[in-house]
Design a protein around this motif. Structure first.
Motif, PDB file in Angstrom:
ATOM      1  N   TRP A 344       7.189  -4.410 -11.597  1.00  0.00           N
ATOM      2  CA  TRP A 344       6.729  -3.314 -10.819  1.00  0.00           C
ATOM      3  C   TRP A 344       5.814  -3.884  -9.805  1.00  0.00           C
ATOM      4  O   TRP A 344       5.101  -4.905 -10.195  1.00  0.00           O
ATOM      5  CB  TRP A 344       6.079  -2.098 -11.562  1.00  0.00           C
ATOM      6  N   VAL A 345       5.892  -3.585  -8.687  1.00  0.00           N
ATOM      7  CA  VAL A 345       5.094  -4.319  -7.492  1.00  0.00           C
ATOM      8  C   VAL A 345       4.031  -3.294  -6.999  1.00  0.00           C
ATOM      9  O   VAL A 345       2.906  -3.557  -6.838  1.00  0.00           O
ATOM     10  CB  VAL A 345       5.876  -4.717  -6.329  1.00  0.00           C
ATOM     11  N   GLY A 346       4.515  -2.082  -6.954  1.00  0.00           N
ATOM     12  CA  GLY A 346       3.462  -0.986  -6.397  1.00  0.00           C
ATOM     13  C   GLY A 346       3.965   0.255  -6.004  1.00  0.00           C
ATOM     14  O   GLY A 346       5.339   0.281  -5.957  1.00  0.00           O
ATOM     15  N   THR A 347       3.087   1.241  -5.930  1.00  0.00           N
ATOM     16  CA  THR A 347       3.356   2.565  -5.382  1.00  0.00           C
ATOM     17  C   THR A 347       2.791   3.099  -4.481  1.00  0.00           C
ATOM     18  O   THR A 347       1.479   2.858  -4.242  1.00  0.00           O
ATOM     19  CB  THR A 347       3.265   3.569  -6.767  1.00  0.00           C
ATOM     20  N   ASP A 348       3.276   3.839  -3.401  1.00  0.00           N
ATOM     21  CA  ASP A 348       2.741   4.252  -2.294  1.00  0.00           C
ATOM     22  C   ASP A 348       3.065   5.892  -2.225  1.00  0.00           C
ATOM     23  O   ASP A 348       3.994   6.179  -2.105  1.00  0.00           O
ATOM     24  CB  ASP A 348       3.045   3.649  -1.241  1.00  0.00           C
ATOM     25  N   PRO A 352       3.329   4.984   5.690  1.00  0.00           N
ATOM     26  CA  PRO A 352       4.771   4.676   5.788  1.00  0.00           C
ATOM     27  C   PRO A 352       5.407   4.190   4.586  1.00  0.00           C
ATOM     28  O   PRO A 352       6.465   3.559   4.693  1.00  0.00           O
ATOM     29  CB  PRO A 352       4.697   3.678   6.955  1.00  0.00           C
ATOM     30  N   PHE A 353       4.924   4.468   3.278  1.00  0.00           N
ATOM     31  CA  PHE A 353       5.345   4.043   2.137  1.00  0.00           C
ATOM     32  C   PHE A 353       5.823   2.465   2.056  1.00  0.00           C
ATOM     33  O   PHE A 353       6.900   2.105   2.015  1.00  0.00           O
ATOM     34  CB  PHE A 353       6.624   4.905   1.728  1.00  0.00           C
ATOM     35  N   SER A 354       4.757   1.769   1.875  1.00  0.00           N
ATOM     36  CA  SER A 354       5.044   0.404   1.818  1.00  0.00           C
ATOM     37  C   SER A 354       4.092  -0.208   0.748  1.00  0.00           C
ATOM     38  O   SER A 354       2.829   0.264   0.783  1.00  0.00           O
ATOM     39  CB  SER A 354       4.822  -0.253   3.121  1.00  0.00           C
ATOM     40  N   VAL A 355       4.383  -1.327   0.295  1.00  0.00           N
ATOM     41  CA  VAL A 355       3.452  -2.276  -0.471  1.00  0.00           C
ATOM     42  C   VAL A 355       3.196  -3.589   0.152  1.00  0.00           C
ATOM     43  O   VAL A 355       4.359  -4.159   0.784  1.00  0.00           O
ATOM     44  CB  VAL A 355       3.412  -2.334  -1.906  1.00  0.00           C
TER      45      VAL A 355
END
Length: 397
Positions: A344-348, A352-355
């Protein structure tokens, strides 16, 4: 025989004639719904309505054909309220359930088998009202109003109603086979006679009226039970509010259901124009949310097909960063979660829904595998989860 008795029997004869569907004046008309009721935003539904005279609207002007179809019947009001893409009214006065499969001849007019109106493009079907003519409820009403009926053995009618259970199951199976995309809605009968007696209902006593409405209720209850069993929607016309003030005992202009005298608007013991409006509104209460939900489902499905994920490397070689971002979604993306391989890297939760992470951090802790974004799309209360992937960018290799 007294004068009042003769008048009552004459009126009952009128009712019996209407039950056989008094031939309306045929007229040619396109199968277009008339305006009315609230509108859905996009006309996408392909609607087929089936049923008997409580659907078709005999005696209500303007009559369209020998089946007694009125351009103001409640299914046309439903079609107008939904702004459907196409509409077929297959209903016909005096129809029995056999006329789902068999043509019906009424006063020289032939109505095709009602199920033949379906095809694979049909998306909405209303079944009924239907079954009252199988059971003989109009003949029962005639007897109740003429000479009384409360002492009749009920078994004749209850057995006929119970015998319709497998017929309703069969017709639902048939609709699903012919129109697999269709939302099916069963329609029950309403409250047609009041509790109290009045001159508009001939010689019927309060006990007669209770007996008659009790059989109508049993038929509606049966339809509703099969609908629940088959997991389809049910419109219970008895739920219409205010009917007690608008029975056949009310002033003519206030009647939603006519008595022996239809006053040139409907036929005896059938809806008036205003009654059809009430039935249309009741049907829309049930059908509109179903149509709106399916429209939302189509929106999120189409939006999900447009979602993509991109992973872009940037920055100096020794401190490379990777930005993972979703694109598409037609504005319906609510949240996006990102992984590289199994990590898992991240949740937004905001556009604009990015990590963004350093390449060394991701590389050091992740197994090999593509970059994935799991996206939740939402339209109203409809939610859809989808996962999209893209190859690992050079800085993560």
């Amino acid at each position: 025989m007294s004068t009042s008795r003769r008048r009552s029997l004459t009126a009952v004869a009128t009712l019996a004639l209407a039950a056989a569907l008094v031939a309306p004046t045929p007229a040619t008309a396109a199968e277009r719904p008339s305006p009315g009721h609230r509108k859905a935003p996009v006309p996408t539904e392909r609607y087929v309505a089936m049923g008997d005279s409580f659907v078709s609207g005999p005696g209500i002007e303007r009559q369209l054909d020998g089946c007694g179809r009125s351009d103001k019947n409640f299914v046309r009001l439903v079609a107008a309220g939904l702004r459907v893409a196409s509409f077929k009214d297959a209903s016909c006065g005096a129809a029995q359930t056999k006329n789902y499969w068999e043509p019906q001849v009424v006063n020289g007019y032939t109505n095709p088998a009602q199920l033949d109106a379906l095809d694979r493009s049909t998306t909405l079907v209303t079944l009924g009202t239907m079954g009252g003519n199988d059971v003989g409820l109009v003949q029962l009403a005639t007897q109740c109003i003429a000479v009384g009926c409360s002492t009749l053995p009920p078994e004749q009618y209850t057995a006929a109603i119970d015998a319709l259970v497998p017929v309703y199951r069969r017709v639902i199976r048939e609709v699903r086979a012919r129109s697999p995309r269709a939302q099916i809605v069963a329609v029950g009968y309403g409250t047609y006679v009041p509790r109290e007696r009045c001159a508009a209902l001939g010689n019927a006593t309060e006990a007669d009226l209770a007996y008659l409405q009790g059989m109508i209720d049993r038929l509606s209850d049966m339809i509703g039970k099969v609908a629940r069993e088959q997991r389809i929607a049910f419109v219970d016309m008895r739920a219409i509010k205010g009917w007690r003030e608008h029975t056949a005992c009310a002033e003519p202009a206030d009647q939603w259901i006519r008595g022996l005298n239809p006053y040139g608007d409907g036929i005896p013991l059938h809806p008036s124009t205003t009654g059809m409006e009430q039935m249309g509104a009741q049907a829309l209460k049930v059908i509109s949310p179903l149509v709106a939900r399916r429209a939302a489902e189509r929106r999120v499905k189409a939006a999900a097909a447009s979602v993509r994920v991109r992973a872009v490397c940037s920055g100096p070689r020794r401190s490379r960063k990777v930005t993972i971002r979703t694109t598409g979604g037609k504005g319906l993306v609510a949240v996006a979660s990102f992984r590289v391989g199994r990590q898992w890297v991240g949740t937004d939760r905001r556009a604009p829904f990015s990590v963004k992470r350093t390449a060394r951090w991701v590389k050091r802790q992740t197994a090999r595998g593509p970059v994935r974004a799991t996206v939740v799309l939402r339209a109203g209360d409809v939610r859809l989860r989808t996962t999209v992937a893209t190859p690992r960018p050079p800085c993560l290799r």
